[in-house]
Every structure is written in structure tokens, then in C-alpha cells.
Motif scaffolding. Structure first.
Motif, short mmCIF file in Angstrom:
data_model
loop_
_atom_site.label_atom_id
_atom_site.label_comp_id
_atom_site.label_asym_id
_atom_site.label_seq_id
_atom_site.Cartn_x
_atom_site.Cartn_y
_atom_site.Cartn_z
N PHE A 152 0.83 -1.21 0.00
CA PHE A 152 0.00 0.00 0.00
C PHE A 152 0.86 1.26 0.00
N GLY A 153 1.98 1.19 0.66
CA GLY A 153 2.87 2.35 0.75
C GLY A 153 3.50 2.74 -0.57
N ASN A 154 3.35 1.93 -1.59
CA ASN A 154 3.90 2.25 -2.91
C ASN A 154 2.94 3.08 -3.75
N TYR A 155 1.78 3.40 -3.19
CA TYR A 155 0.75 4.07 -3.97
C TYR A 155 0.40 5.44 -3.38
N ALA A 156 0.36 6.42 -4.27
CA ALA A 156 -0.32 7.66 -3.93
C ALA A 156 -1.82 7.38 -4.03
N MET A 157 -2.59 8.05 -3.18
CA MET A 157 -4.02 7.80 -3.14
C MET A 157 -4.81 9.08 -3.38
N GLY A 158 -5.93 8.93 -4.03
CA GLY A 158 -6.75 10.09 -4.31
C GLY A 158 -8.21 9.83 -4.02
#
Length: 124
Positions: free
Chosen positions: A29-35
Motif C-alpha cells: 500500500f505504501g507504494n501508492y499515492a491515493m486520491g
């Protein structure tokens, strides 16, 4: 593959506060920017807020800036959107999205994975 499940929507009154959640089923999950995006009835989907992988960089649409906060808990694979002073114009289906990138962006075509959305209705 990333699966995203939003929750927390509902029917509220103008002026209320609400926190939306988005749980991700992914090992990294930490590899993703979230929007967060939203789509109001009869309108196109629009950007609401985005956050980088570590949670120390966030961006907001002007109409929610100052009354909304995006945050994330990487230990729980969850991203949140706290919205305060809700207005009827905040009524929409809210979607979270994941972008396999370092820098969060507002362009929806940059996001790789999407949830099915959670509906928020704000009554006047």
C-alpha cells in the motif's frame, strides 16, 4: 492488482462532518499515492484530494480546501477523507483511487485502480 473498498457515506445535514474510508487490499500500500474523487448527479467526475505514499504531502480541490483532510494509515492499508462543514453541493458518489507513483496528482487518468464508490448526500 489492487482492490479498493470505500465506506462511510450516507445522508447528513448541511454543516455536519463525515469521514470516508477506503480500504485497500494490496501488500504494498505504501507504494501508492491515493486520491479521492467524486461525481455528482449529471456531472463529470472531479478531483477532491490526493496524498502521497507517506502521508506528508496532500493536495485539495479549492472547493474543499480548508474544510477537508485526507490522511492515510499504511499499517491499516486505509486512506481517509474527513469532510467538515458539509454543503449540499458536496452531494456525490465518492471514489478512492490508487496511483502507483510517488507524487499525488489530480488527473484521474493517472490512477490505476478505483473503488466502486460510496454515496454521500447532504441535505439543506
Amino acid at each position: 492488482q489492487v482492490q479498493l473498498v470505500e465506506s462511510g457515506g450516507g445522508l447528513v445535514q448541511a454543516g455536519d462532518s463525515l469521514r470516508l474510508s477506503c480500504a485497500a487490499s494490496v501488500r504494498t500500500f505504501g507504494n501508492y499515492a491515493m486520491g479521492w474523487f467524486r461525481q455528482a448527479p449529471g456531472k463529470e467526475r472531479e478531483f477532491v484530494a490526493a496524498i502521497n505514499w507517506s502521508g506528508d504531502e496532500a493536495y485539495y480541490q479549492d472547493s474543499v480546501n480548508g474544510r477537508s483532510t485526507i490522511s492515510r494509515d499504511n499499517a491499516k492499508n486505509t486512506v481517509y477523507l474527513q469532510m467538515n462543514s458539509l454543503k449540499p453541493e458536496d452531494t456525490a458518489v465518492y471514489y478512492c483511487a490508487a496511483d502507483h507513483a510517488v507524487v499525488p496528482v489530480s488527473a484521474d487518468h493517472e490512477y490505476d485502480y478505483w473503488g466502486n464508490g460510496t454515496r454521500l448526500t447532504v441535505s439543506s
